[in-house]
Write an enzyme that holds these catalytic residues in place. Structure first.
Site, PDB file in Angstrom:
ATOM      1  N   ARG A  35      21.522 -33.969  33.910  1.00  0.00           N
ATOM      2  CA  ARG A  35      22.876 -33.817  34.446  1.00  0.00           C
ATOM      3  C   ARG A  35      23.443 -32.512  33.896  1.00  0.00           C
ATOM      4  O   ARG A  35      23.119 -32.122  32.768  1.00  0.00           O
ATOM      5  CB  ARG A  35      23.732 -35.004  34.003  1.00  0.00           C
ATOM      6  CG  ARG A  35      25.119 -35.039  34.591  1.00  0.00           C
ATOM      7  CD  ARG A  35      25.911 -36.212  34.023  1.00  0.00           C
ATOM      8  NE  ARG A  35      27.153 -36.432  34.753  1.00  0.00           N
ATOM      9  CZ  ARG A  35      28.068 -37.325  34.413  1.00  0.00           C
ATOM     10  NH1 ARG A  35      27.877 -38.106  33.350  1.00  0.00           N
ATOM     11  NH2 ARG A  35      29.181 -37.458  35.110  1.00  0.00           N
ATOM     12  N   THR A  77      21.917 -45.363  32.555  1.00  0.00           N
ATOM     13  CA  THR A  77      22.205 -46.729  32.972  1.00  0.00           C
ATOM     14  C   THR A  77      22.067 -46.862  34.486  1.00  0.00           C
ATOM     15  O   THR A  77      21.540 -47.840  34.997  1.00  0.00           O
ATOM     16  CB  THR A  77      23.628 -47.113  32.525  1.00  0.00           C
ATOM     17  OG1 THR A  77      23.799 -46.683  31.164  1.00  0.00           O
ATOM     18  CG2 THR A  77      23.867 -48.602  32.624  1.00  0.00           C
ATOM     19  N   TRP A  78      22.535 -45.846  35.164  1.00  0.00           N
ATOM     20  CA  TRP A  78      22.439 -45.798  36.626  1.00  0.00           C
ATOM     21  C   TRP A  78      20.970 -45.846  37.045  1.00  0.00           C
ATOM     22  O   TRP A  78      20.566 -46.683  37.869  1.00  0.00           O
ATOM     23  CB  TRP A  78      23.126 -44.528  37.131  1.00  0.00           C
ATOM     24  CG  TRP A  78      23.298 -44.411  38.602  1.00  0.00           C
ATOM     25  CD1 TRP A  78      23.080 -45.380  39.540  1.00  0.00           C
ATOM     26  CD2 TRP A  78      23.738 -43.243  39.298  1.00  0.00           C
ATOM     27  NE1 TRP A  78      23.355 -44.883  40.793  1.00  0.00           N
ATOM     28  CE2 TRP A  78      23.755 -43.583  40.673  1.00  0.00           C
ATOM     29  CE3 TRP A  78      24.121 -41.953  38.909  1.00  0.00           C
ATOM     30  CZ2 TRP A  78      24.148 -42.660  41.655  1.00  0.00           C
ATOM     31  CZ3 TRP A  78      24.510 -41.045  39.881  1.00  0.00           C
ATOM     32  CH2 TRP A  78      24.528 -41.391  41.235  1.00  0.00           C
ATOM     33  N   PHE A 109      32.350 -40.871  25.045  1.00  0.00           N
ATOM     34  CA  PHE A 109      31.429 -41.892  24.526  1.00  0.00           C
ATOM     35  C   PHE A 109      31.532 -41.978  22.999  1.00  0.00           C
ATOM     36  O   PHE A 109      31.531 -43.067  22.424  1.00  0.00           O
ATOM     37  CB  PHE A 109      30.003 -41.530  24.956  1.00  0.00           C
ATOM     38  CG  PHE A 109      28.988 -42.611  24.703  1.00  0.00           C
ATOM     39  CD1 PHE A 109      29.080 -43.841  25.352  1.00  0.00           C
ATOM     40  CD2 PHE A 109      27.922 -42.406  23.839  1.00  0.00           C
ATOM     41  CE1 PHE A 109      28.126 -44.838  25.138  1.00  0.00           C
ATOM     42  CE2 PHE A 109      26.972 -43.398  23.618  1.00  0.00           C
ATOM     43  CZ  PHE A 109      27.081 -44.615  24.266  1.00  0.00           C
ATOM     44  N   LYS A 150      24.128 -39.606  28.316  1.00  0.00           N
ATOM     45  CA  LYS A 150      25.202 -39.464  29.311  1.00  0.00           C
ATOM     46  C   LYS A 150      24.791 -38.788  30.622  1.00  0.00           C
ATOM     47  O   LYS A 150      25.634 -38.395  31.431  1.00  0.00           O
ATOM     48  CB  LYS A 150      26.437 -38.725  28.729  1.00  0.00           C
ATOM     49  CG  LYS A 150      26.940 -39.253  27.411  1.00  0.00           C
ATOM     50  CD  LYS A 150      26.872 -40.741  27.265  1.00  0.00           C
ATOM     51  CE  LYS A 150      27.907 -41.468  28.125  1.00  0.00           C
ATOM     52  NZ  LYS A 150      27.669 -42.951  28.033  1.00  0.00           N
ATOM     53  N   TYR A 183      21.283 -35.805  38.316  1.00  0.00           N
ATOM     54  CA  TYR A 183      22.451 -36.666  38.551  1.00  0.00           C
ATOM     55  C   TYR A 183      23.221 -36.197  39.793  1.00  0.00           C
ATOM     56  O   TYR A 183      23.637 -36.998  40.626  1.00  0.00           O
ATOM     57  CB  TYR A 183      23.345 -36.623  37.303  1.00  0.00           C
ATOM     58  CG  TYR A 183      24.607 -37.456  37.379  1.00  0.00           C
ATOM     59  CD1 TYR A 183      24.642 -38.745  36.840  1.00  0.00           C
ATOM     60  CD2 TYR A 183      25.779 -36.953  37.946  1.00  0.00           C
ATOM     61  CE1 TYR A 183      25.809 -39.509  36.884  1.00  0.00           C
ATOM     62  CE2 TYR A 183      26.943 -37.701  37.996  1.00  0.00           C
ATOM     63  CZ  TYR A 183      26.957 -38.975  37.463  1.00  0.00           C
ATOM     64  OH  TYR A 183      28.111 -39.729  37.500  1.00  0.00           O
ATOM     65  N   ARG A 232      33.153 -44.592  33.188  1.00  0.00           N
ATOM     66  CA  ARG A 232      34.388 -43.833  33.043  1.00  0.00           C
ATOM     67  C   ARG A 232      34.856 -43.234  34.366  1.00  0.00           C
ATOM     68  O   ARG A 232      35.893 -43.616  34.908  1.00  0.00           O
ATOM     69  CB  ARG A 232      34.159 -42.734  31.987  1.00  0.00           C
ATOM     70  CG  ARG A 232      35.408 -42.113  31.397  1.00  0.00           C
ATOM     71  CD  ARG A 232      35.016 -40.990  30.435  1.00  0.00           C
ATOM     72  NE  ARG A 232      34.186 -39.992  31.102  1.00  0.00           N
ATOM     73  CZ  ARG A 232      34.656 -38.911  31.715  1.00  0.00           C
ATOM     74  NH1 ARG A 232      35.938 -38.674  31.738  1.00  0.00           N
ATOM     75  NH2 ARG A 232      33.827 -38.059  32.320  1.00  0.00           N
ATOM     76  N   SER A 242      31.460 -36.336  29.062  1.00  0.00           N
ATOM     77  CA  SER A 242      31.092 -37.753  29.015  1.00  0.00           C
ATOM     78  C   SER A 242      30.683 -38.153  27.589  1.00  0.00           C
ATOM     79  O   SER A 242      31.050 -39.237  27.106  1.00  0.00           O
ATOM     80  CB  SER A 242      29.944 -38.014  29.995  1.00  0.00           C
ATOM     81  OG  SER A 242      29.622 -39.379  30.034  1.00  0.00           O
ATOM     82  N   HIS A 249      16.060 -41.537  24.739  1.00  0.00           N
ATOM     83  CA  HIS A 249      16.769 -40.254  24.776  1.00  0.00           C
ATOM     84  C   HIS A 249      15.991 -39.203  23.983  1.00  0.00           C
ATOM     85  O   HIS A 249      16.525 -38.132  23.675  1.00  0.00           O
ATOM     86  CB  HIS A 249      18.159 -40.391  24.150  1.00  0.00           C
ATOM     87  CG  HIS A 249      19.125 -41.219  24.943  1.00  0.00           C
ATOM     88  ND1 HIS A 249      19.321 -41.043  26.297  1.00  0.00           N
ATOM     89  CD2 HIS A 249      19.972 -42.209  24.571  1.00  0.00           C
ATOM     90  CE1 HIS A 249      20.247 -41.908  26.713  1.00  0.00           C
ATOM     91  NE2 HIS A 249      20.651 -42.624  25.684  1.00  0.00           N
TER      92      HIS A 249
HETATM   93  P1  A3P Z   1      31.113 -40.330  32.986  1.00  0.00           P
HETATM   94  O1  A3P Z   1      31.460 -40.526  31.539  1.00  0.00           O
HETATM   95  O2  A3P Z   1      31.158 -38.900  33.397  1.00  0.00           O
HETATM   96  O3  A3P Z   1      31.886 -41.211  33.902  1.00  0.00           O
HETATM   97  P2  A3P Z   1      24.482 -42.888  30.488  1.00  0.00           P
HETATM   98  O4  A3P Z   1      24.161 -44.144  31.246  1.00  0.00           O
HETATM   99  O5  A3P Z   1      23.345 -41.930  30.419  1.00  0.00           O
HETATM  100  O6  A3P Z   1      25.124 -43.172  29.190  1.00  0.00           O
HETATM  101  O7  A3P Z   1      25.541 -42.103  31.384  1.00  0.00           O
HETATM  102  C1  A3P Z   1      26.845 -42.580  31.557  1.00  0.00           C
HETATM  103  C2  A3P Z   1      27.519 -41.747  32.628  1.00  0.00           C
HETATM  104  O8  A3P Z   1      26.961 -42.100  33.912  1.00  0.00           O
HETATM  105  C3  A3P Z   1      29.002 -41.993  32.708  1.00  0.00           C
HETATM  106  O9  A3P Z   1      29.556 -40.765  33.167  1.00  0.00           O
HETATM  107  C4  A3P Z   1      29.048 -43.091  33.758  1.00  0.00           C
HETATM  108  O10 A3P Z   1      30.300 -43.249  34.376  1.00  0.00           O
HETATM  109  C5  A3P Z   1      28.010 -42.563  34.746  1.00  0.00           C
HETATM  110  N1  A3P Z   1      27.507 -43.590  35.653  1.00  0.00           N
HETATM  111  C6  A3P Z   1      27.081 -44.822  35.354  1.00  0.00           C
HETATM  112  N2  A3P Z   1      26.722 -45.502  36.457  1.00  0.00           N
HETATM  113  C7  A3P Z   1      26.930 -44.665  37.499  1.00  0.00           C
HETATM  114  C8  A3P Z   1      26.768 -44.781  38.909  1.00  0.00           C
HETATM  115  N3  A3P Z   1      26.320 -45.896  39.467  1.00  0.00           N
HETATM  116  N4  A3P Z   1      27.090 -43.715  39.671  1.00  0.00           N
HETATM  117  C9  A3P Z   1      27.553 -42.579  39.109  1.00  0.00           C
HETATM  118  N5  A3P Z   1      27.735 -42.412  37.788  1.00  0.00           N
HETATM  119  C10 A3P Z   1      27.428 -43.445  36.981  1.00  0.00           C
END
Ligand code: A3P
Length: 295
Positions: free
Chosen positions: A130, A52-53, A142, A48, A193, A257, A138, A108
């Site tokens: 983060r 993915t970002w 999840f 989290k 983050y 989210r 988060s 992870h």
């Molecule tokens: P939140 O649940 O706080 O919204 P991971 O990819 O490590 O599982 O992390 C998921 C978290 O990253 C989620 O946080 C998601 O919304 C956030 N996230 C994904 N893409 C993002 C982006 N482009 N910019 C900012 N936050 C992003």
């Protein structure tokens, strides 16, 4: 995935003191013996933290800023998840073995559980950290969404488990500190983050420099735009909407989210925050690693 036994996937067992999915632990040998390649780029995070970002950003860089190329596959197939294992599905290791170089790899794993091969091959690693409170929130949502994770129970209980490190991948503290301490021993780019939220272009430039790539200004701008939260939320190749409901139920909370820094303020009570801060101070006292809880 039809007859998936989610109950058995929810079991967490310790591996060298770190709680992890039983399926992963039962098949640990394959991960431990994973053969990295010198041009692999690893994206490592505590869950989290923005995995993915970062994955989409790095794949955009690998695709020279062409979003159409990034739409060739879902993010979990473009950036295979090293230790992933669900019975009946190709494991992360199997997926990676079938992937042509240069590969992007997601993990992870805490640094002490990393397969040696990554260090032997001197691979580049991008670590994203983060702040602990936003990760807790988060991770809680999840858990509610992913059927292969244990039921988190009420927020108060989950927060308690999280503080103690009684969650998948163990303690957030051990993870972020473990990677931080080794950042100068290997080729590790350690990013935050909150910095990415504050100034994505600045952080993307750091990634480009680390990957020894140059890009025109307008291409960088395109990457910033394509990897913004709003764009990614609506992009089915990255928002996990392609995962069947039986495994990930996004009807009450979505994978994309909120995507902000400081959402923890909407969830921590005053007393939870005091307890958390006190414990945080103790656990972080021996490190020069600092986080911003909001921006
Ligand atoms: P939140 O649940 O706080 O919204 P991971 O990819 O490590 O599982 O992390 C998921 C978290 O990253 C989620 O946080 C998601 O919304 C956030 N996230 C994904 N893409 C993002 C982006 N482009 N910019 C900012 N936050 C992003």
């Amino acid at each position: 995935l039809k007859n998936l036994d989610t109950a058995s996937l929810q079991l967490l067992v310790p591996l060298h003191g770190v709680l992890m999915g039983k399926e992963i632990v039962d098949n640990w040998e394959r991960v431990e013996q994973f053969q990295a390649r010198p041009d692999d780029v690893l994206i490592s995070t505590y869950p989290k933290a923005g995995t993915t970002w970062m994955s989409e950003i790095v794949d955009m860089i690998f695709c020279d800023g062409d979003p159409e190329k990034c739409r060739r596959e879902t993010i979990y197939n473009r950036v295979p998840y090293l230790e992933f294992r669900i019975p009946g599905e190709p494991s992360g290791v199997e997926q990676l073995e079938a992937t042509p170089s240069p590969r992007l790899v997601k993990t992870h794993l805490p640094i002490k559980l990393m397969p040696d091969s990554f260090w032997g091959k001197n691979c580049k690693v991008i670590y994203v950290a983060r702040n602990a409170k936003d990760v807790a929130v988060s991770y809680f949502f999840f858990h509610k969404m992913v059927k292969a994770l244990p039921d988190p129970g009420p927020w108060d209980k989950f927060l308690d488990d999280y503080i103690k490190g009684d969650v998948g991948y163990g303690s957030w503290y051990d993870h972020v500190i473990g990677w931080w301490e080794k950042r100068n021993d290997y080729r590790i780019l350690y990013l935050f983050y909150e910095d990415m939220k504050e100034d994505p272009k600045r952080e993307i430039r750091k990634i480009l420099h680390f990957l020894e790539k140059e890009m025109r200004e307008e291409v960088i701008d395109k990457i910033v735009h394509h990897t913004s939260f709003q764009e990614m939320k609506n992009n089915d190749m990255v928002n996990y909407k392609t995962i069947p409901n039986e495994l990930m139920d996004q009807s009450t909370t979505s994978f994309m989210r909120k995507g902000i820094a400081g959402d923890w303020k909407n969830h921590f009570t005053v007393s939870q925050n005091e307890i958390f801060d006190e414990d945080y101070k103790k656990k972080m006292s021996g490190t020069n690693l600092h986080f911003r809880m909001e921006i």
